[in-house]
Design a protein around this motif. Structure first.
Motif, PDB file in Angstrom:
ATOM      1  N   ASN A   1       0.820  -1.216   0.000  1.00 58.45           N
ATOM      2  CA  ASN A   1       0.000   0.000   0.000  1.00 58.45           C
ATOM      3  C   ASN A   1       0.847   1.257   0.000  1.00 58.45           C
TER       4      ASN A   1
ATOM      5  N   THR B   1      -7.995   8.197  -0.577  1.00 58.56           N
ATOM      6  CA  THR B   1      -6.661   7.838  -1.050  1.00 58.56           C
ATOM      7  C   THR B   1      -6.440   8.348  -2.470  1.00 58.56           C
TER       8      THR B   1
ATOM      9  N   GLY C   1     -11.284   4.755   0.176  1.00 58.09           N
ATOM     10  CA  GLY C   1     -10.680   4.579  -1.128  1.00 58.09           C
ATOM     11  C   GLY C   1     -10.645   5.876  -1.910  1.00 58.09           C
TER      12      GLY C   1
END
Lengths: 388, 331
Positions: A175, A244, A241
């Motif tokens: 990640n 990000t 999500g």
């Protein structure tokens, strides 16, 4: 240690250094004959430090972290040496030649980057559990020894809600590094394209983009990123999500300004060359000029910049996550892990391994940045033609 | 001298222009928010009337340009507005809002704390970086130089929180010399305040010294290649004297520049370090405001950080013009 002890140690060191220089002058060897007092003191200090380090390594029980550090450095040096040896004998003629003149730091850098890349790509196979899976009791201590609150199934223990920390560390590579890499690529695509365009087209386009970049660069990048993240937090709502994604775009835009500066400067030196003039007179299109004429000649500085930019982006993302506005749980991420585990550091006196947990996540960030820096240092040194 | 004054005046004007544009960027960026604070504050079930009332209270119903000038005018007179988190809407509660803590009154003491931290750091870092830089240039390519190079590269590569936790581990947990949490109050003696500031200051020192030291070393080594240094060496002067009396005065311009730039960096590096040590400075206030989406506070902190950054860069620019004869007489 008391103040008088420190004072006495300094006096002894200075006297030893003086005696060392005095004795050195008696020998005929040029280095010892012309040695200044500062150099003598430096050597004496070095010997004293090494002696104390050896003593601490073998005889001081509390120096656990120091022992780990030394063992880590030795392992790193040996593996870098072995890797360089391997590189000298395996591969194409070009790669073998590159390895022959490589300093140990650079081979360590390459090895580390390769290992990180492998871990990031194969995280799903390497990690014993999933990154979001709640697999055991909460707060199992690391060490795997049931007598000290561990569990052999979880070598590094579990976090506050029972997720395996080792799996999360491994997925963190995927990640954190993956997101930083994607961000850097985006920043380069944006900044590089605009920079080349500005240098090739020139005129008002160059002026407009350059002034806009000047303004964006006048705000410190972490502060600007935090400001924009405020807005992203509002836009993304509770969707991790999406947040990000916004973060990637925000940091890419902020960092593309730095890439733009370099790309424009490099391309500016190239577009005044005669072969560009010739291509223009041939009537080549802008795309051909940028990709076939300018880009191949700007690869070396841009590649070095890519490494440095990746470090900055990586550190910014880690900092944002550490501050709690970056990558969102349940995604495993090193910055967030450091923050969540930071309280464990207070147990260093009782359980060094527990205290090392936040340092492992933070150290993973530092190690990769250091490796990239080592590699870039060597690349710059090589391309600048310095041979000393 | 006339041309110097003109160049400096140009830089100052450019700096002020940059500040104005930056304030526009900060204001516009924040106002890109979908919906506005009134909706966010009241949630989805809010009635139109309540939303409008709060909008009127905060002046959110006016056009963007008007709001910008209103905000800028107030900011220039020291009124940075009321923090949303603290706001007590008169139309909402039915009582007039009085004696609320304004953004300015919240920022002022924390700003002083941050400045104190930056000052302590600068006092340790600048002499240390200069000494190390000069020594590394003097003994370049020696074991000492390589070690310092390696250590500084490692500390540049580390995120601030890694350095901070390592210092906490060794100086606060394993050897309890310094407190790991910097709780600072207004009525605290200087000695105690210094003691609690020392650990964050040391962390920042590690980061900033590395940059400064490397640049000092580079600046001096650059000069050591010039003919007049060769001359001084051939005269038989000691290496220390060559560096300190001959090279250093000419290296002062880039070094001053480096110091100012790193102080500018310090201003932003402060954010993470303050959060680690729970230091009550402006950086922590900023991060909290970001998390709470407290718009006036975010804007104010951002403006202050940007101001400090731009001013220090400007200072670096002006000082390097003033200390460099070649820049003082541009062709």
């Amino acid at each position: 240690m008391s103040w008088s002890g420190i004072f006495a140690a300094i006096v002894v060191l200075v006297l030893t250094a003086w005696a060392f220089r005095f004795a050195g002058r008696r020998t005929g060897r040029p280095y010892f004959r012309d040695m200044g007092f500062a150099s003598a003191l430096g050597w004496v200090l070095l010997v004293a430090l090494v002696a104390y380090a050896v003593y601490a390594f073998f005889f001081v029980d509390q120096a656990v972290f120091f022992r780990w550090l030394i063992i880590g450095v030795v392992i790193a040096a040996v593996s870098a040496f072995a890797f360089r040896l391997l590189g000298r004998h395996v591969g194409t003629a070009g790669s073998r030649k590159a390895f022959r003149h490589m300093p140990l730091t650079a081979s360590f850098g390459i090895l580390t980057i390769v290992v990180y890349a492998l871990v990031a790509i194969f995280a799903a196979w390497l990690a014993p559990y999933g990154q979001e899976a709640i697999v055991g009791n909460a707060n199992i201590l690391p060490g795997g020894n049931p007598a000290t609150g561990g569990d052999p199934a979880f070598p590094l223990g579990t976090d506050q809600i029972g997720r395996d920390l080792m799996s999360r560390l491994i997925y963190g590579a995927q990640n954190t590094v993956g997101i930083a890499f994607a961000t850097t690529c985006l920043a380069f695509l944006l900044g590089g394209t605009l920079g080349f365009l500005a240098a090739t087209v020139g005129g008002w386009l160059d002026q407009v983009i350059s002034r806009a970049v000047d303004v964006l660069m006048a705000i410190p990048s972490l502060i600007f990123a935090l400001l924009l993240m405020t807005i992203a937090l509002a836009w993304a709502g509770s969707s991790g999500g999406q947040l990000t994604l916004y973060m990637i775009v925000i940091i890419a835009v902020i960092d593309s300004t730095r890439v733009y500066r370099l790309a424009r400067a490099v391309a500016g030196n190239i577009v005044v060359m005669d072969y560009i003039e010739a291509a223009r007179l041939r009537g080549e299109r802008m795309g051909y000029l940028i990709f076939r004429e300018v880009l191949p000649n700007a690869t070396a500085p841009l590649l070095a910049e890519f490494g440095l930019r990746f470090c900055f982006v990586f550190l910014t993302i880690a900092s944002l996550s550490f501050l709690g506005v970056g990558i969102r749980p349940p995604l495993a991420d090193w910055g967030t892990m450091v923050r969540d585990l930071s309280q464990f550091i207070n147990f260093a006196g009782y359980s060094p391994l527990t205290a090392a947990l936040p340092l492992m996540a933070a150290g993973a960030i530092a190690l990769l940045t250091l490796a990239v820096n080592f590699l870039v240092d060597w690349m710059l040194h090589r391309s600048s033609g310095l041979k000393d | 001298m006339d041309s110097v004054a003109r160049v400096v005046a140009q830089r100052l004007l450019l700096g002020i222009l940059t500040l104005i544009v930056v304030s526009v960027v900060i204001f516009v960026a924040v106002n890109l928010l979908p919906g506005d604070f009134a909706q966010a504050f009241l949630g989805q079930g809010a009635t139109e009337g309540a939303v409008n009332a709060i909008r009127r209270d905060l002046g959110l119903d006016q056009p963007l340009v008007l709001r910008y000038f209103h905000w800028l005018g107030n900011a220039l007179t020291g009124d940075l507005g009321t923090s949303f988190a603290q706001a007590n809407f008169s139309s909402f509660t039915g009582t007039a809002a009085e004696n609320l803590p304004t953004v300015a009154s919240q920022i002022a003491p924390r700003f002083a704390n941050t400045m104190f931290l930056a000052a302590v750091t600068a006092c340790i870092a600048v002499p240390l970086a200069l000494t190390l830089g000069i020594l590394a240039a003097l003994y370049r390519n020696s074991l000492f130089d390589k070690t310092v190079n390696m250590v500084t590269l490692s500390s540049i590569s580390s995120p601030e929180f890694f350095l901070a936790y390592i210092l906490i581990l060794f100086l606060a947990v394993l050897n309890p010399v310094l407190p790991s949490i910097s709780n600072i109050y207004a009525d605290m003696g200087l000695g105690q305040r210094l003691e609690r500031t020392l650990l964050p200051a040391l962390t920042l020192t590690l980061v900033v010294t590395a940059h400064m030291m490397r640049m000092t070393r580079a600046a001096i080594i650059n000069l050591l290649a010039s003919p007049y240094i060769e001359m001084a060496r051939l005269k038989g002067l000691s290496p220390m004297r060559v560096v300190v009396r001959h090279a250093l005065p000419n290296a002062l311009a880039p070094i001053i520049n480096v110091i100012a730039l790193n102080l500018a960096y310090l201003i932003t590096g402060v954010v993470v370090v303050e959060v680690v040590f729970v230091y009550p400075g402006i950086g922590q206030l900023f991060v909290d405001a970001v998390k709470n989406r407290d718009i006036p506070m975010v804007q104010a902190c951002c403006l202050i950080f940007a101001c400090a950054y731009i001013l220090l860069n400007l200072l670096a620019d002006v000082l390097s013009i003033l200390s460099n004869p070649r820049l003082r007489h541009p062709k």
